[in-house]
Design a protein around this motif. Structure first.
Motif, PDB file in Angstrom:
ATOM      1  N   LYS A 579       0.827  -1.205   0.000  1.00  0.00           N
ATOM      2  CA  LYS A 579       0.000   0.000   0.000  1.00  0.00           C
ATOM      3  C   LYS A 579       0.860   1.254   0.000  1.00  0.00           C
ATOM      4  O   LYS A 579       0.617   2.217  -0.740  1.00  0.00           O
ATOM      5  N   GLU A 583       1.060   4.080  -3.033  1.00  0.00           N
ATOM      6  CA  GLU A 583       0.787   5.484  -2.720  1.00  0.00           C
ATOM      7  C   GLU A 583       1.998   6.359  -3.021  1.00  0.00           C
ATOM      8  O   GLU A 583       1.852   7.535  -3.365  1.00  0.00           O
ATOM      9  N   HIS A 609      -3.913  -3.047  -4.730  1.00  0.00           N
ATOM     10  CA  HIS A 609      -4.075  -1.660  -4.282  1.00  0.00           C
ATOM     11  C   HIS A 609      -4.129  -0.671  -5.443  1.00  0.00           C
ATOM     12  O   HIS A 609      -4.704   0.416  -5.310  1.00  0.00           O
ATOM     13  N   ALA A 610      -3.493  -1.009  -6.566  1.00  0.00           N
ATOM     14  CA  ALA A 610      -3.307  -0.052  -7.657  1.00  0.00           C
ATOM     15  C   ALA A 610      -4.614   0.231  -8.403  1.00  0.00           C
ATOM     16  O   ALA A 610      -5.564  -0.555  -8.367  1.00  0.00           O
ATOM     17  N   ARG A 611      -4.615   1.373  -9.100  1.00  0.00           N
ATOM     18  CA  ARG A 611      -5.716   1.691  -9.995  1.00  0.00           C
ATOM     19  C   ARG A 611      -5.471   1.054 -11.358  1.00  0.00           C
ATOM     20  O   ARG A 611      -4.398   0.499 -11.604  1.00  0.00           O
ATOM     21  N   THR A 612      -6.437   1.156 -12.254  1.00  0.00           N
ATOM     22  CA  THR A 612      -6.382   0.403 -13.509  1.00  0.00           C
ATOM     23  C   THR A 612      -5.120   0.706 -14.305  1.00  0.00           C
ATOM     24  O   THR A 612      -4.403  -0.203 -14.746  1.00  0.00           O
ATOM     25  N   THR A 613      -4.794   1.982 -14.503  1.00  0.00           N
ATOM     26  CA  THR A 613      -3.602   2.322 -15.295  1.00  0.00           C
ATOM     27  C   THR A 613      -2.327   1.890 -14.577  1.00  0.00           C
ATOM     28  O   THR A 613      -1.337   1.512 -15.223  1.00  0.00           O
ATOM     29  N   GLU A 614      -2.348   1.939 -13.264  1.00  0.00           N
ATOM     30  CA  GLU A 614      -1.171   1.525 -12.490  1.00  0.00           C
ATOM     31  C   GLU A 614      -0.964   0.017 -12.591  1.00  0.00           C
ATOM     32  O   GLU A 614       0.179  -0.463 -12.641  1.00  0.00           O
ATOM     33  N   ARG A 615      -2.056  -0.736 -12.612  1.00  0.00           N
ATOM     34  CA  ARG A 615      -1.935  -2.200 -12.792  1.00  0.00           C
ATOM     35  C   ARG A 615      -1.328  -2.525 -14.150  1.00  0.00           C
ATOM     36  O   ARG A 615      -0.478  -3.420 -14.276  1.00  0.00           O
ATOM     37  N   THR A 648      -9.003  -6.517 -10.263  1.00  0.00           N
ATOM     38  CA  THR A 648     -10.460  -6.472 -10.465  1.00  0.00           C
ATOM     39  C   THR A 648     -10.830  -5.784 -11.767  1.00  0.00           C
ATOM     40  O   THR A 648     -11.874  -6.072 -12.357  1.00  0.00           O
ATOM     41  N   GLU A 649     -10.008  -4.855 -12.228  1.00  0.00           N
ATOM     42  CA  GLU A 649     -10.236  -4.176 -13.507  1.00  0.00           C
ATOM     43  C   GLU A 649      -8.906  -4.064 -14.223  1.00  0.00           C
ATOM     44  O   GLU A 649      -7.925  -3.572 -13.663  1.00  0.00           O
TER      45      GLU A 649
END
Length: 871
Positions: A579, A583, A609-615, A648-649
């Motif tokens: 996390k 961040e 923890h990451a957002r879609t673009t970060e994943r 998840t996305e």
């Protein structure tokens, strides 16, 4: 006639010149050399340059006998032909000196009587045909000759020098033996110290922290003997055995045990230490006989980059309060006598670049004290296959929890928490009904998390692993204090978000520095640097006070030893560290370290923890990283695939590419690859091939992958392999029955397995009844607790031919006569009393297995098998 009279009446002036002729004059070959010349090299009647012929030897013997007979009057009682025969016998016996390999010092130490006896033993037929008087004369003459032979050696110029050297060697050897005896002999202080140490171990490790219990009215710890749940350990492809984890050292002295995070490695170490110490106390086996456990957590021993300790530092380095009281040399006496139980926990919890040093440290210890028992634990990815095989370590894996294990754990947790059984039954139904939940409940940590959340949230459970961690942190960091009324005016009060921010800084520091523990001073210093950015927290207390609050109230931190801090479980450290990394946008740093095993769970949680673009950035970086070896590249591709369950996305193109890279590594080529694929999770099941066209090894490793995933989604994959004849495949399919739904797995897999040389494991009467419904099996393995009556009533009596008893049933065995076709039985526990086994049943030393040269043949019925096995 007194034989000793001969020696008294034959003067040295008569005998000595004759004896001297038997030996060559002193020369360089008879002096003080590295390898002294033996007597056989000194006699004068052998070799290329003989000084004395056979005729001369007979003349000497004849003269000795004649002088002896004259001096004692024997010649008046013995005819001349018998005197000649005695002379011949003495000559033959003296000739035996050319075959004895002792040197002069040894001959003198032996003594003349023993030397004569030794010579007579070399020519046992020398006295055949002699009268009793003639034998007496022969013995007396030979004894006298040997007396002068020994005397002759003492006069040799090299004898004194040789004797002094020999005495020096003997004194040195005697000193070493005395020193060794002193080292092995306990001091009077050993017994009381060992008893005190055993009580310390039983107290220190005798309680188990069960996650979530401190949220109820129950205490946060529970007696180990009440809470401990024995899981299973499995072997590798060459030895695909299954045995209780707490018996991994039965029949073997060195074991490397692998297990994923939360699988119970440290709890097993506690159990072995406590049960060993308690047994010694109960049976009064301490002091020379009882095993002494040494619990060596590597995260503690290497804290702050410390050098690994020597044995005399073991107790002090793990913070044992009575370390200073151990008697001088006690540890050495214990380990030299083979009484040590060495429990080295957490190879994975030290930095990767320090593991070779740890391996050398371990090897030096094993070489110095080889007779002890050794258990080393690690996460699977931290050490390669065969990492310690060269040091005679067996390598085993902790298996995922079976359905029975999960059910037992859930019942025990609720009993310990003082919660009604109805909650336990409701949770078990939920785990079996919800595939995602059942997939998570495969190790003790996750089971404890699920139990705590189910009780705390009144039966409403999150679905994914990240959601479960989020809920658990919320429960620990805020709700536990708020709902128990802990907050009081004037006390430190930290909200959930700030709690997480502070603790994740500690977690990320530990991850970046490759540590599972950190010094208390470093933790306080780190908080001091963070507090200025949190003025509302800083105004409530100093960094030291904030640290104490986090330690006491968070439920995540603890102090395992004085001056150190760690997380209650490594999983929470990885989760919060991930996390912090996300961040802080530390994606390049994450990708650069992803090939290191200590970062695997951090990477997975970072994707969660990451957002879609970060994943997309993370996963693309993993599969396209080019600065690593081929092995590291394969590892990164599998890690990326394992991350998909947390995404998840995600961009469909990235998901497809990750799956394509993982598919290129299928089928697995080794047990290590099978383990790595299983860690990817259920997503890999869709990528596994069927058995058609696969070589035998690849088919086995593919089955191994699916059985380790251990969810009902694996059943169709495993069912495709049910007709494979390879005994390893059939044994693996039968072995994991208890991990799945009993009826469904039996119908789709077990019922179709040919039972030629395949022992079907049964852990409860239900499985036996299911087998009976399929017509029974001729090979049965009892791997769970049964009463004789339960086994008799549930087992098909007309099918059972060969029995393997793994579990301790604590009974006599005359009841086996109820099975008319039973032919063999193998007891895995060596101390089982077999006197009551019916005489018609053969007790085997090992279970039946196919002969090495026997082609694989799937036998479809017990009748066919009996025909094969008949003489």
């Amino acid at each position: 006639m007194d034989p000793a009279a001969i020696g008294a009446r034959l003067a040295s002036s008569v005998v000595a010149p004759l004896i001297k002729k038997l030996f060559v004059a002193e020369g360089p070959g008879a002096g003080l050399v590295d390898k002294p010349v033996s007597i056989s090299g000194l006699v004068s009647f052998t070799g290329e340059k003989r000084v004395l012929s056979d005729l001369d030897l007979h003349k000497i013997a004849k003269e000795l006998v004649s002088r002896a007979a004259q001096s004692t009057g024997v010649e008046e009682r013995l005819p001349s032909y018998e005197l000649a025969a005695v002379a011949h016998s003495v000559a033959d016996t003296l000739r035996a000196m050319d075959s004895i390999d002792m040197d002069d010092v040894q001959a003198v130490q032996l003594g003349h009587m023993a030397l004569a006896q030794h010579l007579r033993a070399q020519s046992p037929s020398a006295t055949l045909g002699l009268s009793s008087d003639a034998v007496h004369l022969y013995v007396s003459v030979l004894d006298t000759a040997c007396l002068h032979i020994v005397h002759f050696f003492t006069q040799r110029s090299t004898f004194v020098a040789r004797t002094l050297v020999e005495q020096s060697h003997r004194i040195e050897e005697l000193s070493k033996r005395i020193d060794g005896l002193i080292a092995r002999t306990p001091s009077p202080a050993d017994a009381p110290f060992e008893e005190r140490y055993a009580r310390y171990i039983a107290s220190k490790h005798g309680k188990l922290t069960i996650f979530g219990l401190d949220l109820s009215e129950s205490p946060g710890t529970w007696p180990l003997d009440a809470a401990y749940l024995s899981l299973d350990a499995v072997g590798d492809a060459t030895n695909p055995m299954l045995l209780p984890a707490d018996q991994v050292l039965a029949g073997r002295n060195r074991v490397l045990l692998r297990g994923v995070a939360g699988s119970g490695k440290t709890t097993l170490v506690q159990w072995l230490a406590v049960s060993t110490a308690q047994k010694a106390l109960d049976e009064r086996l301490l002091y020379l006989y009882g095993l002494i456990p040494f619990v060596l957590p590597l995260r503690t021993l290497t804290r702050g980059g410390a050098k690994l300790p020597t044995p005399d530092e073991f107790l002090s380095e793990v913070g044992c309060p009575i370390a200073a009281l151990q008697p001088t040399g006690w540890f050495d006496r214990v380990l030299r006598s083979g009484r040590g139980l060495m429990l080295v926990d957490g190879i994975d919890e030290i930095p990767e670049n320090e593991r070779e040093e740890a391996r050398r440290w371990l090897r030096d210890l094993v070489d110095s004290y080889p007779r002890n028992r050794w258990l080393v634990t690690s996460r699977p990815s931290a050490v390669r296959e065969d990492w310690l095989v060269g040091d005679d370590f067996a390598e085993l894996d902790l298996a995922p929890m079976s359905r029975d294990n999960v059910a037992e754990f859930v019942r025990r947790w609720h009993k310990a928490a003082g919660i009604g059984d109805q909650y336990a039954q409701d949770l078990l139904r939920a785990i079996r009904a919800k595939q995602d939940l059942g997939r998570l409940a495969t190790n003790p940590l996750m089971c404890a998390l699920i139990c705590a959340l189910h009780q705390d949230r009144r039966g409403h459970l999150p679905d994914g692993r990240k959601e479960i961690y989020d809920a658990a942190l919320s429960m620990l960091l805020s709700r536990r204090d708020r709902e128990r009324g802990i907050y009081k005016p004037g006390t430190i009060r930290i909200g959930e978000a700030h709690h997480v921010q502070l603790i994740q800084k500690l977690a990320y520091w530990m991850i970046r520095n490759g540590r599972s523990e950190m010094d208390r001073a470093d933790a306080v210093d780190l908080l001091a640097h963070a507090l200025p950015a949190m003025p509302r927290i800083a105004e409530q207390g100093t960094a030291e006070e904030i640290y104490r609050h986090l330690l006491v109230r968070s439920g995540l931190l603890r102090e395992p030893t004085k001056g150190s801090m760690d997380f209650i479980h490594r999983t929470f450290q990885d989760y919060l560290g991930a996390k912090a990394a996300v961040e802080g946008l530390d994606f390049d740093f994450l990708i650069a370290h992803a090939h290191l095993d200590q970062w695997e769970d951090v990477i997975r949680m970072s994707v969660a923890h990451a957002r879609t673009t970060e994943r997309t950035r993370l996963l693309t970086g993993l599969i396209e990283r080019g600065d690593c070896s081929e092995m590291e590249s394969r590892r990164l591709h599998l890690l990326a695939a394992a991350c998909l369950e947390h995404a998840t996305e995600l961009d469909p193109g990235v998901r497809t590419e990750v799956e394509r890279r993982a598919a290129a590594l299928i089928p697995p080529q080794s047990a290590e690859q099978a383990r790595a694929l299983a860690d990817v999770g259920p997503v890999v099941l869709d990528l596994l091939p069927g058995p058609e066209g696969l070589p035998k090894d690849e088919a086995y490793f593919t089955v191994l992958t699916a059985t380790r995933i251990a969810t009902d989604a694996a059943i169709p994959v495993l069912a495709a392999y049910r007709e494979v004849a390879d005994i390893r495949v059939r044994a693996e399919l039968a072995r994991v029955w208890s991990r799945f739904d009993c009826d469904r797995y039996a119908e789709e897999v077990v019922a179709h397995l040919a039972d030629a040389y395949l022992y079907f494991p049964v852990s409860n009467p239900e499985e036996l009844r299911v087998l009976r419904g399929f017509g029974g099996r001729s090979f049965i393995k009892i791997s769970g607790p049964f009463t004789p009556e339960e086994f008799r009533s549930a087992c098909d009596r007309d099918s059972l031919c060969h029995l393997w008893v793994e579990a301790d049933l604590d009974c006599t065995w005359e009841w086996l006569s109820a099975f008319p076709y039973l032919r063999t039985v193998f007891f895995e526990t060596p101390e089982t009393r077999v006197e009551t086994v019916p005489p018609s049943v053969e007790v085997l030393r090992e279970p039946l297995s196919p002969p090495p040269d026997r082609p694989e043949k799937a036998t479809d019925s017990a009748t066919d098998l009996l025909g094969e096995l008949s003489p």
